[in-house]
Write an enzyme that holds these catalytic residues in place. Structure first.
Site, PDB file in Angstrom:
ATOM      1  N   LYS A  27       0.850  -1.202   0.000  1.00 37.10           N
ATOM      2  CA  LYS A  27       0.000   0.000   0.000  1.00 37.10           C
ATOM      3  C   LYS A  27       0.879   1.244   0.000  1.00 37.10           C
ATOM      4  O   LYS A  27       1.874   1.305   0.728  1.00 37.10           O
ATOM      5  CB  LYS A  27      -0.913  -0.029   1.234  1.00 37.10           C
ATOM      6  CG  LYS A  27      -1.987   1.053   1.257  1.00 37.10           C
ATOM      7  CD  LYS A  27      -2.874   0.909   2.493  1.00 37.10           C
ATOM      8  CE  LYS A  27      -4.009   1.919   2.525  1.00 37.10           C
ATOM      9  NZ  LYS A  27      -4.890   1.759   3.715  1.00 37.10           N
ATOM     10  N   SER A  82      -9.851   1.740   2.644  1.00 40.31           N
ATOM     11  CA  SER A  82      -8.967   2.478   1.775  1.00 40.31           C
ATOM     12  C   SER A  82      -7.918   1.626   1.064  1.00 40.31           C
ATOM     13  O   SER A  82      -7.362   2.057   0.070  1.00 40.31           O
ATOM     14  CB  SER A  82      -8.259   3.563   2.576  1.00 40.31           C
ATOM     15  OG  SER A  82      -7.426   2.978   3.575  1.00 40.31           O
ATOM     16  N   SER A 130     -10.088  -0.565   6.858  1.00 34.67           N
ATOM     17  CA  SER A 130      -9.485  -0.448   5.526  1.00 34.67           C
ATOM     18  C   SER A 130      -8.769  -1.679   4.986  1.00 34.67           C
ATOM     19  O   SER A 130      -8.377  -1.690   3.823  1.00 34.67           O
ATOM     20  CB  SER A 130      -8.518   0.720   5.491  1.00 34.67           C
ATOM     21  OG  SER A 130      -9.242   1.899   5.296  1.00 34.67           O
TER      22      SER A 130
HETATM   23  N1  GLN Z   1     -13.317   4.051   5.921  1.00 29.89           N
HETATM   24  C1  GLN Z   1     -12.784   4.521   7.147  1.00 29.89           C
HETATM   25  C2  GLN Z   1     -12.399   5.958   7.008  1.00 29.89           C
HETATM   26  O1  GLN Z   1     -12.713   6.505   6.027  1.00 29.89           O
HETATM   27  C3  GLN Z   1     -11.622   3.678   7.563  1.00 29.89           C
HETATM   28  C4  GLN Z   1     -10.377   4.006   6.854  1.00 29.89           C
HETATM   29  C5  GLN Z   1      -9.218   3.195   7.292  1.00 29.89           C
HETATM   30  O2  GLN Z   1      -9.360   2.158   7.943  1.00 29.89           O
HETATM   31  N2  GLN Z   1      -8.037   3.671   6.949  1.00 29.89           N
HETATM   32  O3  GLN Z   1     -11.796   6.557   7.850  1.00 29.89           O
END
Ligand code: GLN
Length: 485
Positions: free
Chosen positions: A75, A150, A174
């Site tokens: 990532k 994400s 995410s």
């Molecule tokens: N979807 C969540 C957010 O927008 C989690 C994101 C994540 O785990 N990095 O913050």
């Protein structure tokens, strides 16, 4: 589908070289990236050099580990020395880290071959990978759909066989939510089990790095390689890392009954009925395997999302203060004075979701509001933790859906941040409590899109989570389906 172990066997039996395996991954990436866009940068040259080094070791008769020569995606919020690390943000577009994150360093030492850096929502803020400044990633099962986020790039890359395994980060879901949307396995470890050194910080008390794979075993192998204490991360736990692969055995082989709790509150309103049906069928499967199943109530679960959307943006507003046009990456080309330079740099460099989070966080932390919001949220966080403590006094693992729905069409939630935030309803409490959570495929909806089952464990009980996941996987064939791409 080729697993780490199969590739390893081919390598040591000299049926295939690491260079051939890497070349096949690069060819696959080149063939499907125009449709998928899971990668922000493909590091073909470095990958070939790493693969050659592994081949030389094998030729010299040296023993190589399981991860040697295995193609892996990283990532793009993990620092890789000499290789751009953008966080899918314009503000870091030209940032090339002078150092390596602990996890990627460990993977390098294990001989794995990084094929590229994967796409994400800008600074890991989002649940669809649409917030990337460099374009969205498609879901390999339906290119019109999002891969989740994400870590959508990592999940899509593994699902589409562009690499064998990948790393993501999980602050509120995410890793697990994109794993669910893309039909792969994803694990968020216990907070502190994996070093965050070199992970670009979003919300430091929630962020954890974890593995993606097409099987539970691949995920266990990768976890074993990245877990363990690191003096460079002050929140890193000083614990012995178990051999997770030793726990990949059927639950009925345990000396006592394996106890599974179903989180009652996750089956309420807003849950797609096909997801609910698939998860209940998975629960039946666990019963057939010999598990003792009971319903567990976690009444504070429903406060997870509002609590998270105070704590995560607050920490983000502090962490992202460093992007000021002076220390890193992008600086506006035009400014009248220092204040103007800061303001324009941040206005031009950050995307709308990141700005929204910084504003929410700055507001929640400001004098006069701190007690009402941030402090209150921290208290609710404790209540959520206590729900889990009570649950784990009764069961070994908890199960629930990973996400309330399957993947949605790109663009569908763009004008509705709240509905996007609600996607993490079932994953967020796990981060707030610092627990391990895994998502694995447990079915498909009538559109042919994967459904994910979440298995949650007590602190440092990755062994039980992996055992439950492995048992289920061995008894079902969902993980054998691959997208036709
Ligand atoms: N979807 C969540 C957010 O927008 C989690 C994101 C994540 O785990 N990095 O913050």
């Amino acid at each position: 589908m080729v697993s780490i172990r199969e590739l390893h066997d081919q390598l040591v039996k000299k049926e295939r070289s690491a260079v051939e395996i890497t070349q096949a991954a690069i060819d696959r990436i080149q063939a499907i990236e125009p449709q998928l866009h899971s990668f922000l940068c493909v590091t073909a040259e470095q990958a070939m050099a790493q693969a050659e080094a592994v081949d030389a070791q094998i030729a010299a008769g040296e023993a190589v580990g399981l991860l040697a020569g295995i193609p892996i995606g990283i990532k793009d919020n993990l620092c890789t020395q000499g290789i751009p690390t953008t966080c899918a943000s314009k503000i870091l577009e030209n940032f090339v880290p002078p150092y390596e994150s602990t996890v990627t360093q460990r993977l390098k030492m294990a001989g794995s071959v990084m094929v590229g850096k994967t796409n994400l929502d800008e600074f890991a803020m989002g649940g669809s990978t649409e917030n990337s400044a460099f374009g969205r990633t498609a879901n390999p099962w339906d290119l019109d759909c999002v891969p989740g986020g994400s870590s959508g790039g990592s999940a899509a890359a593994v699902a589409a066989d562009e690499c064998t395994v990948a790393l993501g980060s999980d602050t509120g879901g995410s890793i697990r939510q994109p794993a669910s949307f893309c039909g792969v396995v994803g694990l968020k470890p216990t907070y502190g089990l994996v070093s965050r050194y070199g992970l670009v910080a979003f919300a430091s008390s929630l962020d954890q790095i974890g593995p993606f794979g097409r099987s539970v075993e691949d995920v266990a192998i990768l976890l074993e390689a990245i877990a363990g204490h690191d003096p460079k991360d002050s929140t890193s736990l000083k614990v012995e890392v178990p051999r997770y692969t030793d726990y990949l055995k059927p639950i009925k082989k345990s000396s006592r009954k394996f106890r599974i709790g179903i989180i009652k509150e996750t089956f309420g309103e807003g849950l797609d009925s096909q997801v609910g049906t698939a998860v209940m069928a998975a629960v039946d499967q666990f019963k057939k395997l010999g598990a003792e199943v009971q319903e567990i109530s976690c009444p504070q679960f429903r406060y997870g999302v509002p609590t998270y959307y105070i704590i995560a943006p607050s920490e983000a507003s502090a962490n992202l203060a460093r992007y000021d046009g002076v220390k890193y990456g992008f600086r506006t080309p035009q400014a009248d004075n220092l204040m103007d330079m800061y303001t324009r740099t941040r206005a031009e460099g950050f995307g709308p979701e990141v700005k929204r989070r910084i504003m929410i966080g700055t507001y929640a932390l400001s004098a006069g509001y701190y007690d009402a919001y941030y402090l209150k949220a921290q208290k609710v966080r404790t209540l959520i933790k206590q729900d889990f403590e009570r649950a784990f006094a009764q069961v070994d693992v908890l199960v629930c859906p990973t996400a309330p729905s399957t993947a949605f069409k790109a663009g569908d939630k763009n004008n509705d941040p709240l509905s996007m935030y609600l996607l993490d309803l079932m994953t967020i409490p796990v981060n707030l409590a610092g627990l391990p959570g895994l998502s694995l495929p447990c079915g498909f909806d009538d559109q042919g899109l994967p459904i994910g089952l979440q298995i949650i464990g007590n602190l440092l009980r990755e062994d039980l989570v992996l055992q439950a996941a492995y048992s289920y996987e061995q008894a079902t064939e969902w993980h054998q389906h691959r997208p036709k791409l």
